[in-house]
Scaffold this active site. Structure first.
Site, PDB file in Angstrom:
ATOM      1  CG  HIS A  38      -5.683   4.746 -33.528  1.00 24.55           C
ATOM      2  ND1 HIS A  38      -6.240   3.521 -33.807  1.00 24.55           N
ATOM      3  CD2 HIS A  38      -4.894   4.560 -32.438  1.00 24.55           C
ATOM      4  CE1 HIS A  38      -5.810   2.626 -32.942  1.00 24.55           C
ATOM      5  NE2 HIS A  38      -5.007   3.219 -32.086  1.00 24.55           N
ATOM      6  CD  GLN A  62       2.989   0.139 -25.311  1.00 22.09           C
ATOM      7  OE1 GLN A  62       3.760   1.000 -25.713  1.00 22.09           O
ATOM      8  NE2 GLN A  62       1.680   0.362 -25.247  1.00 22.09           N
ATOM      9  CE  LYS A 150     -10.423   1.704 -24.930  1.00 23.17           C
ATOM     10  NZ  LYS A 150      -9.183   1.024 -25.078  1.00 23.17           N
ATOM     11  CG  ASP A 151      -5.323   3.721 -23.787  1.00 23.14           C
ATOM     12  OD1 ASP A 151      -5.336   2.544 -23.418  1.00 23.14           O
ATOM     13  OD2 ASP A 151      -5.612   4.073 -24.955  1.00 23.14           O
ATOM     14  CB  SER A 187      -6.133  -2.075 -31.975  1.00 18.93           C
ATOM     15  OG  SER A 187      -5.832  -0.740 -32.280  1.00 18.93           O
ATOM     16  NE  ARG A 188      -4.747  -5.517 -26.085  1.00 14.53           N
ATOM     17  CZ  ARG A 188      -4.003  -4.432 -25.906  1.00 14.53           C
ATOM     18  NH1 ARG A 188      -4.560  -3.241 -25.955  1.00 14.53           N
ATOM     19  NH2 ARG A 188      -2.704  -4.525 -25.670  1.00 14.53           N
TER      20      ARG A 188
HETATM   21  P1  AMP Z   1      -2.932   2.387 -29.221  1.00 15.70           P
HETATM   22  O1  AMP Z   1      -2.692   2.206 -30.677  1.00 15.70           O
HETATM   23  O2  AMP Z   1      -4.016   1.528 -28.675  1.00 15.70           O
HETATM   24  O3  AMP Z   1      -1.667   2.383 -28.418  1.00 15.70           O
HETATM   25  O4  AMP Z   1      -3.512   3.855 -29.070  1.00 15.70           O
HETATM   26  C1  AMP Z   1      -2.811   4.961 -29.586  1.00 15.70           C
HETATM   27  C2  AMP Z   1      -3.462   6.220 -29.099  1.00 15.70           C
HETATM   28  O5  AMP Z   1      -4.808   6.281 -29.564  1.00 15.70           O
HETATM   29  C3  AMP Z   1      -3.503   6.315 -27.571  1.00 15.70           C
HETATM   30  O6  AMP Z   1      -3.233   7.644 -27.181  1.00 15.70           O
HETATM   31  C4  AMP Z   1      -4.921   5.926 -27.275  1.00 15.70           C
HETATM   32  O7  AMP Z   1      -5.407   6.461 -26.070  1.00 15.70           O
HETATM   33  C5  AMP Z   1      -5.656   6.511 -28.458  1.00 15.70           C
HETATM   34  N1  AMP Z   1      -6.932   5.840 -28.643  1.00 15.70           N
HETATM   35  C6  AMP Z   1      -7.139   4.494 -28.732  1.00 15.70           C
HETATM   36  N2  AMP Z   1      -8.452   4.237 -28.808  1.00 15.70           N
HETATM   37  C7  AMP Z   1      -9.100   5.428 -28.746  1.00 15.70           C
HETATM   38  C8  AMP Z   1     -10.478   5.827 -28.761  1.00 15.70           C
HETATM   39  N3  AMP Z   1     -11.458   4.935 -28.849  1.00 15.70           N
HETATM   40  N4  AMP Z   1     -10.755   7.150 -28.673  1.00 15.70           N
HETATM   41  C9  AMP Z   1      -9.754   8.049 -28.565  1.00 15.70           C
HETATM   42  N5  AMP Z   1      -8.445   7.751 -28.553  1.00 15.70           N
HETATM   43  C10 AMP Z   1      -8.116   6.451 -28.642  1.00 15.70           C
END
Ligand code: AMP
Length: 279
Positions: A38, A62, A150-151, A187-188
């Site tokens: 993040h 979601q 990542k996503d 985060s998981r």
């Molecule tokens: P999330 O909080 O999991 O919804 O992720 C928020 C954003 O952070 C999304 O755009 C994810 O793709 C990005 N993100 C999560 N993990 C990573 C990672 N390991 N490397 C780069 N971006 C990430």
């Protein structure tokens, strides 16, 4: 400390002031429990924009699995401390009622790229993502939106959405940040018990090896099957998919002469992990 904004009205007012002064506003949407992945989005936004907003919102729409929503880590104090080290201008952390007030009935559905893979396995997930991203862009007056590779499917869905709805936001896809052992930060990951944490890097290791084999001319179907066997042998309890897809459309991979992406979802110790790499 970075100001934490709770209401849409305050967020808009702040962003309007920045934009009136000619500022370019960069926004990185997150669900909190922040890690270096993040922060890499926040840093990229810092480098390219005048003002940076990180949104923290665990978006109920979601989550297709209520248990996953309940168990999702919430660590706002630590998140704010991390974001202060990057120097972002605001944290937008609205409550669910602020985002979805009584009477809310509109949903954004992306077809095509949102349909396979996660679209099949997590029904409604991308509707929730597309709806909240559209709303967050409207709430923050974003000029640039920062998302992680990542996503990968989510990144492609957001790209499609922005083009199809003519949203005036430039989307930036940032590289996946990994732990030293290759595990993609997530985060998981905090929910992995020690034994599962030890086997978790096997997913990326097997995918990277399979990508090398395919690039060297190995048969894709056989290589992916062997990759799946290797992940299961490492101790993963199940593999939902390991597939090779067209990197942009996520349709079936047609030949090796244009960009392909290998994408996977697998379970380790009760935690669902996803990863993807270019091939
Ligand atoms: P999330 O909080 O999991 O919804 O992720 C928020 C954003 O952070 C999304 O755009 C994810 O793709 C990005 N993100 C999560 N993990 C990573 C990672 N390991 N490397 C780069 N971006 C990430």
């Amino acid at each position: 400390m970075t100001p934490i904004i709770r209401t849409v009205a305050e967020m808009r007012q702040l962003a309007r002031g920045w934009k009136a002064a000619g500022g370019v506003v960069g926004v990185a949407p997150t669900m909190g429990a922040l890690h270096d992945g993040h922060l890499s989005l926040a840093r990229a936004a810092k480098a390219e924009c005048d003002r940076v907003i990180v949104t923290i919102f665990v978006n109920p729409r979601q989550f297709n699995n209520p248990d996953d929503l309940t168990k999702y880590p919430r660590t706002e104090g630590a998140d704010a401390a991390l974001l202060a080290t990057v120097g972002v201008d605001a944290i937008f952390a609205p409550l669910p009622d602020e985002v979805y007030p009584d009477g809310f009935v509109t949903s954004v559905t992306v077809s095509g790229v949102a349909e396979p893979l996660e679209g099949v396995l997590r029904p409604g997930h991308f509707d929730g993502v597309a709806t909240v991203v559209t709303k967050l862009f409207g709430m923050t007056l974003a000029d640039r939106g920062y998302f992680g590779q990542k996503d990968w499917q989510q990144l492609r869905v957001v790209n499609r959405l922005v083009r199809d709805l003519n949203l005036p936001v430039w989307i930036v896809g940032c590289e996946t940040v990994r732990e030293a052992d290759g595990l993609a930060m997530s985060s998981r990951n905090a929910r992995l018990d020690p034994a599962s944490r030890r086997i978790a890097p096997a997913l990326f290791a097997a995918m990277a090896a399979a990508a090398r084999t395919i690039r060297a001319g190995g048969d894709p179907a056989q290589t992916l099957a062997a990759c799946q066997d290797r992940v299961l042998a490492a101790g993963f309890s199940s593999v939902e998919y390991i597939e090779l897809r067209d990197a942009a459309s996520l349709g079936s991979a047609q030949g090796l002469d244009h960009p392909l992406r290998m994408l996977a979802a697998a379970w380790a110790g009760g935690v669902r992990l996803i990863d993807n790499i270019p091939v």
